[in-house]
Scaffold this motif. Structure first.
Motif, mmCIF file in Angstrom:
data_model
loop_
_atom_site.group_PDB
_atom_site.id
_atom_site.type_symbol
_atom_site.label_atom_id
_atom_site.label_comp_id
_atom_site.label_asym_id
_atom_site.label_seq_id
_atom_site.Cartn_x
_atom_site.Cartn_y
_atom_site.Cartn_z
ATOM 1 N N LEU A 119 -95.234 -155.786 -26.591
ATOM 2 C CA LEU A 119 -95.014 -156.476 -27.960
ATOM 3 C C LEU A 119 -93.480 -157.071 -27.970
ATOM 4 O O LEU A 119 -93.225 -157.995 -28.524
ATOM 5 C CB LEU A 119 -95.397 -155.656 -29.005
ATOM 6 C CG LEU A 119 -96.695 -155.045 -29.424
ATOM 7 C CD1 LEU A 119 -96.818 -154.132 -30.407
ATOM 8 C CD2 LEU A 119 -97.435 -156.460 -29.715
ATOM 9 N N ASP A 120 -92.412 -156.207 -27.529
ATOM 10 C CA ASP A 120 -91.078 -156.576 -27.775
ATOM 11 C C ASP A 120 -90.915 -157.628 -26.632
ATOM 12 O O ASP A 120 -90.308 -158.687 -26.967
ATOM 13 C CB ASP A 120 -90.351 -155.322 -27.212
ATOM 14 C CG ASP A 120 -88.857 -155.542 -27.048
ATOM 15 O OD1 ASP A 120 -88.335 -155.669 -28.309
ATOM 16 O OD2 ASP A 120 -88.254 -155.559 -26.102
ATOM 17 N N ALA A 121 -91.519 -157.606 -25.514
ATOM 18 C CA ALA A 121 -91.296 -158.786 -24.626
ATOM 19 C C ALA A 121 -92.045 -159.963 -25.053
ATOM 20 O O ALA A 121 -91.498 -161.111 -25.052
ATOM 21 C CB ALA A 121 -91.968 -158.309 -23.151
ATOM 22 N N VAL A 141 -97.151 -162.150 -34.792
ATOM 23 C CA VAL A 141 -97.921 -161.174 -34.714
ATOM 24 C C VAL A 141 -97.452 -159.977 -33.776
ATOM 25 O O VAL A 141 -97.637 -158.723 -34.338
ATOM 26 C CB VAL A 141 -99.267 -161.466 -33.790
ATOM 27 C CG1 VAL A 141 -100.148 -160.438 -33.622
ATOM 28 C CG2 VAL A 141 -100.131 -162.613 -34.609
ATOM 29 N N ALA A 142 -96.581 -160.106 -32.951
ATOM 30 C CA ALA A 142 -96.040 -158.955 -32.490
ATOM 31 C C ALA A 142 -94.975 -158.269 -33.314
ATOM 32 O O ALA A 142 -94.738 -157.198 -33.235
ATOM 33 C CB ALA A 142 -95.050 -159.454 -31.026
ATOM 34 N N ARG A 143 -94.214 -159.001 -34.015
ATOM 35 C CA ARG A 143 -93.192 -158.430 -34.855
ATOM 36 C C ARG A 143 -94.128 -157.673 -36.028
ATOM 37 O O ARG A 143 -93.467 -156.799 -36.386
ATOM 38 C CB ARG A 143 -92.377 -159.662 -35.520
ATOM 39 C CG ARG A 143 -91.517 -160.183 -34.471
ATOM 40 C CD ARG A 143 -90.524 -160.867 -35.212
ATOM 41 N NE ARG A 143 -91.023 -162.254 -35.568
ATOM 42 C CZ ARG A 143 -90.905 -163.282 -34.882
ATOM 43 N NH1 ARG A 143 -90.537 -163.244 -33.720
ATOM 44 N NH2 ARG A 143 -91.630 -164.424 -35.179
ATOM 45 N N ALA A 154 -96.264 -160.991 -20.624
ATOM 46 C CA ALA A 154 -94.916 -161.168 -20.878
ATOM 47 C C ALA A 154 -94.050 -160.130 -19.924
ATOM 48 O O ALA A 154 -94.315 -159.018 -19.807
ATOM 49 C CB ALA A 154 -94.568 -161.046 -22.540
ATOM 50 N N ARG A 155 -92.784 -160.668 -19.565
ATOM 51 C CA ARG A 155 -92.114 -159.642 -18.662
ATOM 52 C C ARG A 155 -91.196 -158.928 -19.669
ATOM 53 O O ARG A 155 -90.214 -159.388 -20.203
ATOM 54 C CB ARG A 155 -91.213 -160.729 -17.769
ATOM 55 C CG ARG A 155 -90.357 -159.906 -16.734
ATOM 56 C CD ARG A 155 -89.645 -160.668 -15.788
ATOM 57 N NE ARG A 155 -88.632 -160.068 -14.883
ATOM 58 C CZ ARG A 155 -87.903 -160.673 -14.009
ATOM 59 N NH1 ARG A 155 -87.835 -161.988 -13.960
ATOM 60 N NH2 ARG A 155 -87.239 -159.815 -13.367
ATOM 61 N N PRO A 156 -91.220 -157.674 -19.619
ATOM 62 C CA PRO A 156 -90.487 -156.803 -20.441
ATOM 63 C C PRO A 156 -89.208 -156.927 -19.718
ATOM 64 O O PRO A 156 -88.610 -157.159 -18.682
ATOM 65 C CB PRO A 156 -90.911 -155.299 -20.257
ATOM 66 C CG PRO A 156 -92.190 -155.490 -19.915
ATOM 67 C CD PRO A 156 -92.434 -156.858 -18.830
#
Length: 636
Positions: free
Chosen positions: A200-202, A225-227, A82-84
């Motif tokens: 995780l944020d991306a 899951v990321a949240r 995932a691209r930040p």
């Protein structure tokens, strides 16, 4: 904090806590695989049974192992790829600003920290460090040493207004604590924790923007899951960043401490001037499809004007004799142009590149191409609305003719008045002795027939005899009369004589402006979709989706729109009949110049007409200036 090392230790401890959460999540994903290995080894060695319940347990745990490994692989791949998000900025190459790079490197050597890897400018009054080492951002991955990745120094992002307003010494003092943050950022544990958080944020952002059932279903699981992990590490991340900031502040204490206090004062002043410049000066131009190409240079003029008006800012203008920080750039005009275009894109949602409907404007051209055109466009819109309104009779017809019955009164279609908080009761002015203008004459033809006649025969030129005169007493006319000319007197009489016309005109103006804004938004959406189809890699960039990211002002109310349009009509009449001129005020935007001086006393008479229906203050103001409201004005 006693020393910078103390803050680094605190930040490192919190970074390790973040990494422990990551390890716990990985262990949880591998737990079914570990149980499956135990069951298989136990069955192979004969310590566990091979039939009955043990066989069922092996099959169930084996299925859970495959499922958990697939889900863990999915989450890991999405988080890693995932691209930040990146802060929108203008990259500054070392060839374009060698003196600025030299200043930053000297500051890093003095602080004994790694120098930032690059410098970028952003159209905001802030500065920070940003990690751009993700593979999607372009730079090559650094080599590994002793089995661990050597973190690359972050990028230094500087607010572009600082370079034009601050002096070189002030900018150096302001950047000292920011550059000092590269020291803690180079620590492997802190860098690894930050990479994990950015991933995780991306991933959460990518899941929120997913479209299509096949793509959205797995990404929703990854986003959940990321949240969950972000909530688990939230407190540790906050304390880690506080420790990094404390360490950087302590390390920068020895560098230009006195100048840092002065620089912080300049930050507040620059923020005030930048906000006024964007909301009062740049926003009217953006709404007309033009973007000022020297916003940062305009900050200097705005802050100089602020220091002239504000006694608390006395002495700030004397700083202009010192060397400005923009001298550190080889071509300040080119950088200013790029930052101005980015500001228009962020705060208004304009296109990323100039075009036929999105062209730059210089400050010298602003009064003629923006201010005058803005007034005439708003005046034309106001007269279009008046042309579409039904004819109105005099105010209080029952009181003007008490012996008339309701059946004898002319049938006038008026909309129910709108309610506005804080609006005072209307006091319509007395009718003129000269008689009613055509817009208020009940015997005048309907607006629909006038509009049809104007479309068929063409508009009558300004100044044509009889363009705004009422019909003869006998009312005999072979052809339908032309609509009333675009005069200020028509606007004043309509708002002063008809108690309900102000609310109706305000509502119609609000609907007209909302329709134009929807059309512009649809054009921008079409343009963005066409750009995204041409460049599929831009789809994951949040900057390309929800523009503007930072709207400058809330939508104007209908009553504010009416006041703005009446003010524009008054200014057009003053320019055409009294020799006034459009001007630019660096803090208040468009201004009316009479005899070379700005007239700032127009707001109260206009509000008296719009809110109370009282035209006498405005008529007195027009008489003092020498404006002739009965003369037609030139519209856009």
């Amino acid at each position: 904090m006693a020393s910078p090392e103390t803050g680094v230790l605190v930040a490192r401890g919190r970074a390790l806590a973040v990494l422990r959460v990551r390890g716990a999540a990985l262990a949880l994903a591998l737990l079914p695989a570990a149980v499956a290995v135990v069951l298989l080894v136990g069955g192979a060695t004969g310590r566990l049974g091979t039939e009955g319940g043990w066989a069922v347990a092996r099959w169930v745990v084996g299925a859970l192992t495959v499922l958990s490994l697939l889900l863990a692989t999915l989450v890991s791949v999405v988080v890693a790829r995932a691209r930040p998000a990146l802060s929108p900025s203008v990259p500054v190459a070392e060839e374009a600003a060698p003196d600025l790079y030299r200043l930053v490197r000297d500051l890093a050597d003095l602080l004994d920290v790694p120098a930032p890897s690059a410098i970028a400018l952003t159209p905001d009054c802030d500065s920070w460090l940003e990690d751009r080492t993700h593979r999607a951002h372009g730079p090559p991955r650094p080599a590994r040493r002793a089995g661990r990745r050597t973190p690359e120094a972050p990028v230094l992002v500087i607010g572009s207004p600082f370079l034009w307003w601050m002096r070189v010494a002030e900018l150096r003092a302001l950047l000292a604590p920011v550059v000092a943050g590269t020291g803690p950022s180079a620590h492997p544990d802190i860098a690894a924790a930050r990479r994990f958080i950015r991933g995780l944020d991306a991933a959460a952002g990518l899941a929120a923007r997913a479209r299509g059932p096949l793509r959205a279903l797995p990404l929703r699981f990854v986003g959940r899951v990321a949240r969950l992990l972000l909530r688990a590490v939230g407190d540790h991340v906050v304390l880690m960043e506080r420790g990094v900031a404390a360490a950087a502040s302590e390390r920068a204490q020895s560098v230009d401490y006195g100048l840092r206090i002065v620089a912080q004062e300049q930050v507040g002043l620059a923020y005030a001037g930048w906000d006024r410049l964007l909301t009062r000066v740049a926003l009217p131009a953006w709404r007309m499809g033009r973007w000022p190409s020297r916003l940062d240079a305009g900050v200097v003029s705005a802050l100089t004007e602020l220091s002239r008006r504000d006694r608390l800012a006395e002495g700030f203008a004397s700083r202009l004799g010192e060397r400005p920080a923009c001298d550190l750039l080889e071509e300040p005009g080119t950088i200013d142009r790029a930052a101005s275009l980015l500001a228009a894109r962020l705060f208004h949602g304009g296109p990323a590149e100039p075009g036929p409907g999105w062209s730059p404007v210089a400050w010298q051209q602003y009064p003629e191409e923006i201010v005058d055109r803005k007034w005439r466009l708003e005046a034309a819109r106001l007269h279009r609305v008046l042309d579409e309104l039904p004819a109105a009779g005099p105010a209080d017809p029952d009181r003007a003719a008490p012996d008339r019955t309701p059946a004898d009164a002319p049938a006038t279609a008026t909309a129910p008045p709108l309610t506005y908080a804080g609006a005072r009761a209307r006091t319509p002015a007395a009718p003129h002795a000269e008689g009613l203008p055509r817009a208020l004459d009940p015997a005048a033809p309907s607006p629909g027939s006038a509009l049809r006649s104007r479309r068929a025969d063409g508009p009558a030129p300004a100044g044509t005899p009889g363009a705004g005169e009422p019909p003869g007493a006998d009312g005999a006319s072979a052809a339908p009369a032309s609509p009333p000319g675009p005069t200020l007197a028509r606007v004043i009489d309509r708002l002063a004589r008809d108690p309900g016309s102000g609310d109706l005109v305000a509502a119609r103006l609000g609907a007209e402006v909302a329709r134009e804004e929807r059309e512009e938004a649809a054009r921008q959406a079409t343009r963005s979709g066409r750009d995204g189809a041409a460049d599929p890699g831009r789809g994951d960039d949040p900057v390309d989706g929800g523009l503007p990211l930072f709207p400058l002002q809330p939508p104007r109310t209908a009553r504010e729109l009416l006041a703005d349009h009446v003010t524009a009509m008054v200014c057009c009449a003053a320019v055409d009949t009294a020799g006034a001129a459009p001007g630019l005020d660096w803090l208040d935007g468009p201004a009316l110049l009479v005899d070379g001086a700005r007239r700032a006393d127009l707001g109260r008479p206009v509000l008296s007409l719009v809110d109370d229906g009282d035209a006498e203050p405005l008529r007195g103001w027009l008489h003092r200036i020498g404006v002739r409201p009965e003369k037609p004005v030139r519209l856009a």
